[in-house]
Design an enzyme around this catalytic site. Structure first.
Site, PDB file in Angstrom:
ATOM      1  CD  GLU A  35     -43.557  15.963  21.957  1.00 27.48           C
ATOM      2  OE1 GLU A  35     -43.599  15.613  20.515  1.00 27.48           O
ATOM      3  OE2 GLU A  35     -43.020  16.593  22.798  1.00 27.48           O
ATOM      4  CG  ASP A  36     -47.003  19.767  21.547  1.00 28.68           C
ATOM      5  OD1 ASP A  36     -46.011  19.506  21.924  1.00 28.68           O
ATOM      6  OD2 ASP A  36     -47.184  20.231  20.263  1.00 28.68           O
TER       7      ASP A  36
END
Ligand code: MN
Length: 742
Positions: free
Chosen positions: A90-91
């Site tokens: 996600e990051d």
């Protein structure tokens, strides 16, 4: 301020990694750990330049989540690796699920994918998106429960570090935690995590209350400990002489559960008598467990008298979340009731750590029993609800909440099989639990051999027999009788099917009516007629025709309009409002994250919690113009914050201290001559407040009074309560949140 010292940070990262390994080791014994190390290295690289809101390196977070997963939940390698990697994809766009699959295999990739897809509700603005994300999470949960366990660990660490969030966000996160995550932890049997989540949520939702209760707990600790020592002394002695290997645990209740008790019973801290329970944990081999626990029970009741009807045997019939224990309440020599819980080491581990421990022991218990375990039933139930294609998302959440919160009743089939249902379930729910067809064709029910109506509520121990007939079909009012999601869903499906048939019939009738006026119904004219009548769809129109609810005059009027072409080419008729509740456009997104002064708003006071200046508050708008002010700890507000965060703002009282508001006080004590006038004198003569209502109940020498009065703020009400307590004969005076009818 956080000062960056790279050297120190590197040391801290290694320290935390070691702590993770120790936690894992303590539970399972580390096998080959190179996969875990690889995951740790990958996560460190992926989050290398990132920092948390606190300023600390981001990698602290996945390391802590993994440590909770390994130590506090007790999961193994796959879960630890997944926890370390949970935020990577996600990051950091350089990392993909595919990369994780290649390095760590399908299982880890699947779990990380699931975790990546779950967005926390508070990050979204739309309420439906919030619920949608929750639904997605539960969908994934039904495939691999580890996804939800890691998510709980993630939430727990975020709650532990909530200080770094802005205050307005803290309250939303805390509300969501109370609304969804702590019930989930409870249902999965993660008692310790559930309690910590609740305490942390209270700490941010009602800081003042949290502080008061925890201070009082500390202040009374020494006294409590010496009481417990005296109480357990004879039990200890008896058990030692019998050669029982045991341990006694006497932790106090959580702040949150004490607070709940004070609220529900409307009593002050001092009157919560069960601040703690005595837990006796014995070492006992599996086949001896039951008999050993009852032996301890005998030793206890030899020393102290048990309270009638307070014996709870969760060993013979464990709770759905796997909890097993023997509970009794006995009278101490000083006249205080004390709850004693008796369990084996195995039961204790399940009680504290829930599902993971349940798994660990599952192979040891005989296979049939393991297959019937309540948790599997629960997962199957969830899967079924989730599969219903058009379930309205908000109703869906209610269904889940029902499944999560309710206690259970246990009933028997005629053949002697035990079934569990949420308490409050009716015989109709039971019929649907046994089989959908049995429910759909149910005409009568016998409970303990007596015929009962379909809305008869079940009680534990009932024996239930369903009488069915092929000719019988579900009726609308059945929706009032059934409470379980399974039954309600099946009834709705059956009714929908009936409605479809009736709509076809209705359509034929309508064509006939129009035909009599030489008017041929085209698809367009059907749509226009349906709009003209104010229905949401032609299907509703047909159904109403079938029900004979369309007057002939309306048909004639419509035909007249059509033939005179009064409606323009593009225009449509105004809808008559007919049970519609459109989602009103609310443009308050820009208000998120700001605290609003009530001065600026057109507001009213919620009657469910009667906030006063000085209370922590939020404001909710149903329509974008008028605002309703709730206390942040009001159950209704918590639900609104979790579901409709986009219609909530955080509010402050501003200058509202100048106005007066309604406050409520509940008083009890010994009735005596001129008691009422003494109370009134304190309030109106000494303190100059206006009483709005005064209601008094007496029974014998005791009385209870409910009082509402106009005051400025919480300071006023607290001072009034203190004054009332000074009156001779008063034993309690507390603030009331919900008033009697005034
Ligand atoms: Mn996270």
């Amino acid at each position: 301020m956080y000062n960056i010292d790279l050297q120190k940070e590197k040391k801290e990262i290694v320290k935390r990694y070691r702590a993770l390994m120790r936690a894992w080791n303590a539970n399972k014994g580390v096998q080959k750990n190179n996969q875990v190390r690889k995951a740790f290295i990958m996560a460190s690289q992926a989050h290398f330049t990132m920092r948390r809101r606190t300023g600390e390196p981001y990698i602290y977070h996945p390391l802590e989540v993994a440590r909770i997963v390994a130590g506090e939940i007790g999961l193994g390698e796959t879960a630890i690796i997944s926890a370390l990697l949970h935020d990577v994809v996600e990051d950091n766009p350089d990392y993909t699920i595919e990369m994780i699959r290649q390095k760590f295999g399908d299982k880890v990739a699947y779990i990380v994918d699931g975790l990546t897809k779950i967005k926390d509700g508070y990050e979204r603005l739309e309420s439906t998106a919030q619920v949608e994300s929750i639904k997605k999470m539960l969908l994934t949960l039904s495939d691999d429960v580890r996804v939800i366990l890691i998510k709980l660990a993630d939430r727990l660490h975020n709650m532990r570090t909530l200080d770094s969030m802005p205050a307005s966000k803290q309250q939303n996160i805390a509300a969501e935690t109370l609304y969804l995550y702590s019930p989930l932890a409870h249902r999965l049997g993660l008692y310790v995590i559930k309690s910590e989540l609740e305490d942390l949520a209270l700490k941010y939702n009602e800081p003042e209350i949290y502080r008061t209760i925890s201070t009082k707990l500390q202040e009374t600790e020494i006294e409590r400990k010496s009481f417990i020592q005296k109480f357990i002394f004879p039990i200890k002695k008896a058990m030692a002489s019998q050669g029982i290997d045991f341990e006694i645990d006497t932790r106090a209740k959580s702040v949150y559960s004490i607070y709940k008790k004070m609220q529900v019973k409307e009593i002050p801290f001092e009157e919560v008598y069960d601040l703690f329970a005595v837990r006796i944990i014995i070492e006992s081999p599996l086949e001896q467990e039951k008999i050993d626990c009852w032996r301890v029970y005998t030793l206890i009741t030899d020393n102290y008298n048990p309270k009638q009807n307070r014996l709870r045997d969760w060993i013979s019939t464990p709770k759905a979340n796997g909890y097993e224990s023997l509970h009794t309440t006995v009278m101490s020599p000083t006249g205080q009731w004390v709850e004693v819980q008796i369990r084996t080491r195995r039961m204790h581990e399940i009680a504290e750590r829930g599902y993971a421990a349940h798994w660990k022991y599952k192979q040891q218990i005989d296979k049939d029993k393991a297959q019937e375990s309540g948790l599997d039933d629960w997962l199957a139930e969830l899967r079924k609800i989730l599969k219903s294609p058009d379930a309205n998302t908000l109703n869906f959440l209610d269904d889940i909440k029902l499944t999560l919160f309710s206690d259970e009743v246990f009933v028997w089939t005629p053949k002697g099989h035990l079934k569990s249902l949420p308490s409050g379930s009716t015989v109709l729910d039971f019929a649907y639990l046994v089989h959908t067809e049995l429910g759909n064709h149910c005409i009568g029910v016998k409970v303990n051999r007596n015929l009962v109506p379909l809305d008869h509520r079940l009680r534990s121990g009932d024996q239930v027999e369903i009488i069915a007939s092929k000719k019988s079909i579900p009726k609308e009012e059945w929706l009032d009788y059934a409470i379980t999601p399974r039954a309600r869903y099946s009834i709705k499906e059956a009714l929908k099917e009936q409605r479809k048939e009736q709509a076809t019939e209705g359509r034929l009738q309508l064509e006939e009516t129009f035909g009599k006026h030489d008017f041929i119904l085209s698809k367009n004219s059907i749509t226009r007629f349906s709009e003209y009548m104010g229905f949401a769809s032609p299907a509703d129109l047909f159904y109403n025709v079938f029900q004979n609810k369309i007057p002939v005059e309306e048909v004639e009027k419509f035909i007249h309009l059509e033939q005179n072409e009064i409606h323009s080419q593009t225009g449509t008729y105004n809808r008559k409002s007919r049970n519609e509740s459109p989602d009103l456009p609310v443009k308050i997104k820009s208000r998120q994250g700001v605290t609003y002064d009530l001065e600026e708003l057109d507001f009213g006071i919620a009657t469910c919690c009667h906030p006063l200046p000085g209370d922590e508050i939020i404001a909710y708008t149903p329509d974008g113009t008028k605002w309703i002010v709730h206390r942040t700890n009001c159950p209704e507000a918590i639900e609104l914050m979790a579901r409709r965060a986009n219609r909530i703002i955080h509010a402050s009282w501003g200058n509202k201290h100048m106005n007066t508001f309604l406050g409520g006080i509940k008083i009890s004590g010994f009735d005596r001559k001129s008691m009422i006038s003494d109370i009134i004198r304190v309030i109106s003569d000494d303190m100059h407040y206006n009483v709005r209502s005064f209601h008094i109940d007496t029974s014998g020498e005791l009385f209870e009074a409910y009082l509402s009065l106009f005051i400025h703020d919480t300071v006023d009400i607290n001072r009034t309560i203190e004054q009332i307590k000074q009156i001779e004969g008063i034993s309690t005076a507390t603030r009331m949140l919900k008033f009697l009818k005034t």
